[in-house]
Design an enzyme around this catalytic site. Structure first.
Site, PDB file in Angstrom:
ATOM      1  N   SER A  87      15.447 -17.576 -30.236  1.00 30.91           N
ATOM      2  CA  SER A  87      16.893 -17.752 -30.288  1.00 30.91           C
ATOM      3  C   SER A  87      17.333 -18.777 -29.234  1.00 30.91           C
ATOM      4  O   SER A  87      16.939 -19.940 -29.310  1.00 30.91           O
ATOM      5  CB  SER A  87      17.601 -16.408 -30.113  1.00 30.91           C
ATOM      6  OG  SER A  87      18.955 -16.500 -30.479  1.00 30.91           O
ATOM      7  N   GLU A 114      18.468 -13.933 -40.827  1.00 32.48           N
ATOM      8  CA  GLU A 114      19.007 -14.107 -39.474  1.00 32.48           C
ATOM      9  C   GLU A 114      20.472 -13.657 -39.418  1.00 32.48           C
ATOM     10  O   GLU A 114      20.916 -13.024 -38.470  1.00 32.48           O
ATOM     11  CB  GLU A 114      18.935 -15.584 -39.060  1.00 32.48           C
ATOM     12  CG  GLU A 114      17.566 -16.221 -39.109  1.00 32.48           C
ATOM     13  CD  GLU A 114      16.810 -16.117 -37.808  1.00 32.48           C
ATOM     14  OE1 GLU A 114      17.224 -15.319 -36.941  1.00 32.48           O
ATOM     15  OE2 GLU A 114      15.800 -16.822 -37.666  1.00 32.48           O
TER      16      GLU A 114
END
Length: 374
Positions: A53, A187
């Site tokens: 991330s 996601e």
């Protein structure tokens, strides 16, 4: 080594706060590793950096930065790219002045702005920083106000980032090291949660402001005819004739996945392979799901369970890449790198499969700028 950061990115022009301090701290850590890793049994000539991330975007920034050249041999960005909308902004100058104003100290000069911010307590900053982003910025997939940015050239100091990430990629100005990157299939489910989507007001806000689904990197002015046209094209692409609503929430999750992560990662990969023949792409599950198996803190039950098999598979892929630059695993499928003419990616599952074109050529992701011209 995992690189994860969310702080240290204040940029105020004409001051001693040029930006990217968080990334420069990471570069300092990489220099320390080069100097000391041998004392811990490591090899300074065989360092792999990886992160997930924000950490994945950080890794990509080090691939892009001349300051980090020679400090690592390989890099893995999990669910993060410097070309994601939440990872980069040209400058944070306006937001710094805005933060000073929110703290009750309007600044009329750069020096005063920095002085005001440095005089504030940690609790004051923590409270005020959540109010810095405008409504348009927040709905435009920007999650925090201070992120990596361009730097102005300063005498006696080498900047971390002199060009935009897309420019660096397109012109091959990055550190050409073996690079592994990818995105997870859902996601967006970590950000468009069931709790929020179950509220009618959630969908009302979206339908009342459809331009929030226009990709940020297109740089279109909100309210312009072109921005409205693109918003409608994106809506049609993901929802067809159906309404954006709780009933079509999976379509919304797919859109959020693409806007937040996949678009930037796919664009990064396509630009990267013009100058590198050692770029590997993967696809997985939920945001952060791969971290559980690559570096897991909890116990995975059963040697023969699917979770244990997946942990062994991903551990093998990640460690073999770190050791050799080629991701491979015992009894696993052969994972081949992306090229200019072919876009293979590894779909990571208990039974992994090599597939092609993470997104078909006709989609928004492969050719995002066709939305403007078509």
């Amino acid at each position: 080594m995992t690189l994860i950061t969310r702080a240290g990115f204040l940029r105020v022009d004409d001051t001693d706060a040029p930006g990217n301090a968080g990334l420069k701290d990471q570069t300092a850590a990489l220099r320390w590793i080069q100097k000391n890793i041998a004392k811990f049994g490591g090899n300074p000539n065989n360092v792999t950096i990886f992160g997930e991330s924000a950490g994945g975007a950080s890794v990509h920034f080090h691939v892009l930065s001349p300051l980090s050249k020679g400090l690592f041999l390989r890099a893995i960005s999990e669910s993060g790219s410097a070309m994601n909308p939440w990872a980069f902004v040209k400058n944070t100058n306006d937001r710094a002045y805005r933060l000073s104003y929110i703290l009750g100290k309007e600044a009329h000069s750069a020096a005063a702005c920095v002085q005001n911010l440095r005089a504030a307590s940690a609790n004051e900053l923590k409270s005020a920083i959540n109010k810095v982003l405008t409504a348009d910025e927040s709905t435009g997939l920007i999650s925090v106000p201070f992120v990596p940015s361009l730097e102005l050239q300063r005498s006696g100091e080498k900047p971390f980032l002199l060009h935009e990430p897309a420019y660096i990629e397109q012109h091959g100005l990055f550190n050409n090291v073996p690079y592994m990157t990818g995105a997870n299939k859902r996601e967006g489910a970590s950000f468009a949660t069931e709790t929020s989507m179950s509220q009618p007001s959630y969908w009302q806000d979206i339908n009342n402001d459809l331009e929030r689904i226009v990709p940020v990197d297109l740089g279109l002015t909100k309210g312009s005819q072109k921005s409205k046209e693109v918003a409608q094209k994106v809506k049609n692409h993901y929802f067809g004739d159906e309404a954006i609503s709780y009933a079509t929430r999976e379509n919304w999750i797919n859109l959020q996945t693409d806007l937040l992560f996949v678009l930037g990662i796919v664009r990064t990969t396509h630009a990267h392979v013009k100058y590198s023949n050692s770029t590997y792409n993967y696809g997985d599950a939920l945001h952060g799901a791969e971290s559980v198996y690559v570096v897991y803190g909890g116990k995975i039950e059963g040697e023969t369970s699917d979770a244990a098999k997946l942990a062994r598979l991903m551990g093998g892929l990640w460690t073999s890449f770190a050791e050799t630059g080629v991701p491979s695993a015992q009894d696993g499928v052969t994972w081949i790198p992306v090229s200019q003419s072919s876009f293979p990616y590894l779909e990571i599952d208990v039974s992994p499969a090599l597939k092609y074109d993470l997104e078909p050529p006709s989609t928004l992701l492969k050719q995002p700028y066709l939305l403007i011209n078509s």
